[in-house]
Design an enzyme around this catalytic site. Structure first.
Site, PDB file in Angstrom:
ATOM      1  N   GLY A  47       0.817  -1.211   0.000  1.00 13.16           N
ATOM      2  CA  GLY A  47       0.000   0.000   0.000  1.00 13.16           C
ATOM      3  C   GLY A  47       0.852   1.264   0.000  1.00 13.16           C
ATOM      4  N   SER A  69      -3.883   6.251  14.121  1.00 14.63           N
ATOM      5  CA  SER A  69      -4.213   7.488  13.411  1.00 14.63           C
ATOM      6  C   SER A  69      -4.561   8.576  14.413  1.00 14.63           C
ATOM      7  CB  SER A  69      -5.422   7.212  12.520  1.00 14.63           C
ATOM      8  OG  SER A  69      -5.983   8.405  12.070  1.00 14.63           O
ATOM      9  N   TYR A  76     -14.327   3.442  11.366  1.00 12.36           N
ATOM     10  CA  TYR A  76     -12.890   3.319  11.077  1.00 12.36           C
ATOM     11  C   TYR A  76     -12.083   3.699  12.321  1.00 12.36           C
ATOM     12  CZ  TYR A  76      -8.239   4.769   9.552  1.00 12.36           C
ATOM     13  OH  TYR A  76      -6.878   4.933   9.458  1.00 12.36           O
ATOM     14  N   LYS A  99      -9.422   1.498  14.977  1.00 15.12           N
ATOM     15  CA  LYS A  99      -8.049   1.876  15.383  1.00 15.12           C
ATOM     16  C   LYS A  99      -7.941   1.894  16.904  1.00 15.12           C
ATOM     17  CE  LYS A  99      -6.175   2.110  11.448  1.00 15.12           C
ATOM     18  NZ  LYS A  99      -5.156   1.143  11.095  1.00 15.12           N
TER      19      LYS A  99
HETATM   20  P1  NAD Z   1      -3.353   1.473   1.800  1.00 13.17           P
HETATM   21  O1  NAD Z   1      -4.776   1.102   1.559  1.00 13.17           O
HETATM   22  O2  NAD Z   1      -2.618   2.111   0.697  1.00 13.17           O
HETATM   23  O3  NAD Z   1      -2.531   0.184   2.274  1.00 13.17           O
HETATM   24  C1  NAD Z   1      -3.125  -0.858   3.020  1.00 13.17           C
HETATM   25  C2  NAD Z   1      -2.591  -2.171   2.451  1.00 13.17           C
HETATM   26  O4  NAD Z   1      -3.155  -3.242   3.228  1.00 13.17           O
HETATM   27  C3  NAD Z   1      -2.987  -2.413   0.998  1.00 13.17           C
HETATM   28  O5  NAD Z   1      -1.859  -2.819   0.260  1.00 13.17           O
HETATM   29  C4  NAD Z   1      -4.038  -3.517   1.074  1.00 13.17           C
HETATM   30  O6  NAD Z   1      -4.028  -4.326  -0.093  1.00 13.17           O
HETATM   31  C5  NAD Z   1      -3.597  -4.248   2.327  1.00 13.17           C
HETATM   32  N1  NAD Z   1      -4.674  -4.972   3.012  1.00 13.17           N
HETATM   33  C6  NAD Z   1      -5.907  -4.522   3.359  1.00 13.17           C
HETATM   34  N2  NAD Z   1      -6.593  -5.463   4.011  1.00 13.17           N
HETATM   35  C7  NAD Z   1      -5.772  -6.545   4.091  1.00 13.17           C
HETATM   36  C8  NAD Z   1      -5.905  -7.825   4.644  1.00 13.17           C
HETATM   37  N3  NAD Z   1      -7.027  -8.200   5.260  1.00 13.17           N
HETATM   38  N4  NAD Z   1      -4.877  -8.702   4.553  1.00 13.17           N
HETATM   39  C9  NAD Z   1      -3.728  -8.328   3.930  1.00 13.17           C
HETATM   40  N5  NAD Z   1      -3.541  -7.131   3.380  1.00 13.17           N
HETATM   41  C10 NAD Z   1      -4.550  -6.238   3.458  1.00 13.17           C
HETATM   42  O7  NAD Z   1      -3.342   2.379   3.109  1.00 13.17           O
HETATM   43  P2  NAD Z   1      -2.173   3.307   3.686  1.00 13.17           P
HETATM   44  O8  NAD Z   1      -2.550   4.716   3.436  1.00 13.17           O
HETATM   45  O9  NAD Z   1      -0.863   2.825   3.259  1.00 13.17           O
HETATM   46  O10 NAD Z   1      -2.385   3.048   5.240  1.00 13.17           O
HETATM   47  C11 NAD Z   1      -1.665   2.048   5.944  1.00 13.17           C
HETATM   48  C12 NAD Z   1      -2.172   1.988   7.372  1.00 13.17           C
HETATM   49  O11 NAD Z   1      -2.040   3.270   7.981  1.00 13.17           O
HETATM   50  C13 NAD Z   1      -3.643   1.613   7.481  1.00 13.17           C
HETATM   51  O12 NAD Z   1      -3.794   0.764   8.600  1.00 13.17           O
HETATM   52  C14 NAD Z   1      -4.331   2.940   7.732  1.00 13.17           C
HETATM   53  O13 NAD Z   1      -5.522   2.801   8.444  1.00 13.17           O
HETATM   54  C15 NAD Z   1      -3.277   3.676   8.537  1.00 13.17           C
HETATM   55  N6  NAD Z   1      -3.387   5.147   8.429  1.00 13.17           N
HETATM   56  C16 NAD Z   1      -3.374   5.712   7.186  1.00 13.17           C
HETATM   57  C17 NAD Z   1      -3.517   7.094   7.073  1.00 13.17           C
HETATM   58  C18 NAD Z   1      -3.543   7.748   5.715  1.00 13.17           C
HETATM   59  O14 NAD Z   1      -3.964   8.890   5.606  1.00 13.17           O
HETATM   60  N7  NAD Z   1      -3.069   7.119   4.649  1.00 13.17           N
HETATM   61  C19 NAD Z   1      -3.647   7.898   8.220  1.00 13.17           C
HETATM   62  C20 NAD Z   1      -3.630   7.263   9.467  1.00 13.17           C
HETATM   63  C21 NAD Z   1      -3.505   5.876   9.570  1.00 13.17           C
HETATM   64  C1  UD1 Z   2      -9.447  12.240   7.091  1.00 20.87           C
HETATM   65  C2  UD1 Z   2     -10.320  11.305   7.903  1.00 20.87           C
HETATM   66  C3  UD1 Z   2      -9.518  10.782   9.099  1.00 20.87           C
HETATM   67  C4  UD1 Z   2      -8.209  10.129   8.625  1.00 20.87           C
HETATM   68  C5  UD1 Z   2      -7.422  11.162   7.800  1.00 20.87           C
HETATM   69  C6  UD1 Z   2      -6.127  10.618   7.244  1.00 20.87           C
HETATM   70  C7  UD1 Z   2     -12.637  12.087   7.623  1.00 20.87           C
HETATM   71  C8  UD1 Z   2     -13.795  12.753   8.295  1.00 20.87           C
HETATM   72  N1  UD1 Z   2     -11.513  12.009   8.374  1.00 20.87           N
HETATM   73  O1  UD1 Z   2      -9.110  13.319   7.908  1.00 20.87           O
HETATM   74  O2  UD1 Z   2     -10.282   9.844   9.815  1.00 20.87           O
HETATM   75  O3  UD1 Z   2      -7.433   9.711   9.730  1.00 20.87           O
HETATM   76  O4  UD1 Z   2      -8.257  11.593   6.699  1.00 20.87           O
HETATM   77  O5  UD1 Z   2      -6.402   9.626   6.291  1.00 20.87           O
HETATM   78  O6  UD1 Z   2     -12.735  11.605   6.506  1.00 20.87           O
HETATM   79  N2  UD1 Z   2     -10.874  18.704   2.101  1.00 20.87           N
HETATM   80  C9  UD1 Z   2     -11.510  19.474   1.141  1.00 20.87           C
HETATM   81  N3  UD1 Z   2     -11.880  18.872  -0.038  1.00 20.87           N
HETATM   82  C10 UD1 Z   2     -11.639  17.546  -0.299  1.00 20.87           C
HETATM   83  C11 UD1 Z   2     -10.973  16.784   0.678  1.00 20.87           C
HETATM   84  C12 UD1 Z   2     -10.618  17.390   1.869  1.00 20.87           C
HETATM   85  O7  UD1 Z   2     -11.737  20.657   1.341  1.00 20.87           O
HETATM   86  O8  UD1 Z   2     -12.022  17.057  -1.382  1.00 20.87           O
HETATM   87  C13 UD1 Z   2     -10.426  19.348   3.368  1.00 20.87           C
HETATM   88  C14 UD1 Z   2     -11.064  18.755   4.603  1.00 20.87           C
HETATM   89  O9  UD1 Z   2     -12.262  19.408   4.912  1.00 20.87           O
HETATM   90  C15 UD1 Z   2      -9.952  18.998   5.639  1.00 20.87           C
HETATM   91  C16 UD1 Z   2      -8.663  18.894   4.846  1.00 20.87           C
HETATM   92  O10 UD1 Z   2      -9.043  19.109   3.482  1.00 20.87           O
HETATM   93  O11 UD1 Z   2     -10.045  20.303   6.165  1.00 20.87           O
HETATM   94  C17 UD1 Z   2      -7.976  17.531   4.961  1.00 20.87           C
HETATM   95  O12 UD1 Z   2      -8.904  16.518   4.631  1.00 20.87           O
HETATM   96  P1  UD1 Z   2      -8.488  14.968   4.548  1.00 20.87           P
HETATM   97  O13 UD1 Z   2      -7.329  14.832   3.650  1.00 20.87           O
HETATM   98  O14 UD1 Z   2      -9.718  14.206   4.208  1.00 20.87           O
HETATM   99  O15 UD1 Z   2      -7.989  14.608   6.005  1.00 20.87           O
HETATM  100  P2  UD1 Z   2      -8.725  14.743   7.432  1.00 20.87           P
HETATM  101  O16 UD1 Z   2      -9.965  15.534   7.325  1.00 20.87           O
HETATM  102  O17 UD1 Z   2      -7.726  15.232   8.398  1.00 20.87           O
END
Ligand code: NAD
Ligand code: UD1
Length: 336
Positions: A10, A124, A148, A152
């Site tokens: 991912g 997160s 979600y 977490k």
């Molecule tokens: P992503 O979706 O790009 O990566 C997740 C990976 O997990 C993917 O490759 C998917 O194929 C794999 N996966 C999902 N379910 C699975 C399963 N049951 N078994 C095996 N593989 C599985 O997401 P990411 O952005 O890289 O996020 C990684 C982690 O970080 C996640 O747990 C997400 O909740 C957490 N996180 C992400 C963000 C963000 O904004 N990207 C923010 C906070 C926390």
């Molecule tokens: C979102 C998720 C949060 C997750 C985080 C990181 C929601 C309510 N919260 O948070 O749970 O941990 O992403 O993955 O979905 N925005 C726009 N237009 C868009 C998209 C976003 O104006 O099309 C604004 C939002 O209102 C916010 C900022 O951009 O103010 C960031 O948004 P986003 O990237 O979705 O992150 P979070 O809101 O922090």
């Protein structure tokens, strides 16, 4: 040392695998490719000049996990695998509880059976709910507003209970703020399979012409320019945070750490940043606030600095440059 990386194909996982390979670790990716890309892993190998092993499997499958842990003699686990689309978790929560909670329990069970007791878990900033104070410190109350977020927090609580029952575990809980950007090579980045809900991938898709305009969710917040403010962190900084956390898992421990920059930027600042990086126009439309959004959210990153000797070093300019570089070189993501 061999690290099992669940969800390694991912967005954050692939960047972390690259840092691990570069630092000399051996890597086994365990992924079901629900939202990950094999091509991302091929490109990781290309940049690193080293190969990794890939096991296609689901973290709900204990037999497959035990087999992977034993076959490759993994000693630590970085656990990214899971579902992350907040909206989907509201409309269809069960897959989230199955993947994120049952999947994590199955993984911990498999690890215990193999005597592997070191894990880093992707949590997160969503576990803090609406900020009661800023910057957010790790002792901020934990409350969640959607399924979600609940998954977490549930896994965090399971890890705390596990450590309480068996303090020989080493557990690092990392609370990410807003990961953005891509590797500076432009070869790997975030490739959402559906319409992105997060801001930065959306802006980049508008800039490259895949979408007509960005909807700005709210311009009447009590912030400097009225739009929401977040702590955006470059994914390469975030990936390096995992290596710092891994180093802290040498002895039994349990810690929860913010990974953020400590700075916040508004939606309009990010639009300007990407406009500048791309030289393209980014049309926007103002809409009412998105339900569940806070006005401002940013981390106090000082605990990460003192505990892990880690801090973010890349700023908004690098985040926008690399977000654009990835998107313009791969307009259709890994299918380009
Ligand atoms: P992503 O979706 O790009 O990566 C997740 C990976 O997990 C993917 O490759 C998917 O194929 C794999 N996966 C999902 N379910 C699975 C399963 N049951 N078994 C095996 N593989 C599985 O997401 P990411 O952005 O890289 O996020 C990684 C982690 O970080 C996640 O747990 C997400 O909740 C957490 N996180 C992400 C963000 C963000 O904004 N990207 C923010 C906070 C926390
Ligand atoms: C979102 C998720 C949060 C997750 C985080 C990181 C929601 C309510 N919260 O948070 O749970 O941990 O992403 O993955 O979905 N925005 C726009 N237009 C868009 C998209 C976003 O104006 O099309 C604004 C939002 O209102 C916010 C900022 O951009 O103010 C960031 O948004 P986003 O990237 O979705 O992150 P979070 O809101 O922090």
């Amino acid at each position: 040392m061999t690290i099992l990386v669940t969800g390694g194909a991912g967005y954050i996982g692939s960047h972390t695998c690259l840092e691990l390979l570069t630092a000399g670790y051996d890597v086994v990716v365990f992924d079901n490719f629900l939202n990950g890309h094999e091509e991302a892993l091929r490109r990781v190998e290309k940049i690193a000049g080293r190969s990794l092993r890939v096991v296609e499997g689901d973290i709900q499958d204990k037999v497959a996990l035990v087999h992977a842990l034993r076959t490759y003699q993994c000693t630590k686990v970085i656990h990214f695998a899971g579902l992350k689309a907040v909206g989907d978790s509201v409309s269809d929560p069960l897959p989230f509880y199955k993947n994120n909670v049952f999947g994590s329990i199955t993984l911990l069970d498999a690890m215990a059976e193999c005597g592997v007791k070191s894990i880093i878990f992707s949590s997160s900033a969503t576990v803090y709910g609406d900020p009661q104070w800023l910057p957010i410190t790790e002792d901020h109350p934990l409350t969640v507003k959607n399924p979600y977020g609940r998954t977490k927090l549930m896994v965090e609580n399971i890890l705390r209970d596990l450590f309480h029952a068996d303090p020989s575990w080493s557990i690092g809980i990392l609370r990410y703020f807003n990961p953005v950007g891509a590797h500076p090579s432009g070869l790997i980045g975030e490739d959402p399979r559906n319409e992105p809900t997060n801001l930065m991938p959306y802006i980049a898709q508008v800039a490259v012409g895949l979408r007509p305009y960005l909807r700005i969710w709210g311009d009447d917040y009590p912030t400097l320019d009225g739009t929401g403010e977040r702590d955006y962190i470059h994914v390469v900084d975030l990936a390096r945070g995992h290596l710092a956390a891994l180093a802290a898992l040498g002895a039994p421990t349990l810690f929860s750490v913010n990974l953020g920059t400590g700075e916040s930027h508004s939606v309009l600042e990010m639009v300007d940043g990407l406009k500048h990086a791309s030289g393209r126009e980014i049309p926007t439309e103002r809409h009412s606030r998105r339900e569940g959004d806070a006005a401002t959210c940013y981390a106090d990153p000082s605990f990460a600095k003192s505990l892990l000797n880690w801090e973010a070093s890349l700023g908004i300019q690098e985040m926008c440059r690399d977000q654009w570089n990835w998107r313009v070189n791969n307009p259709n993501g890994y299918d380009t």
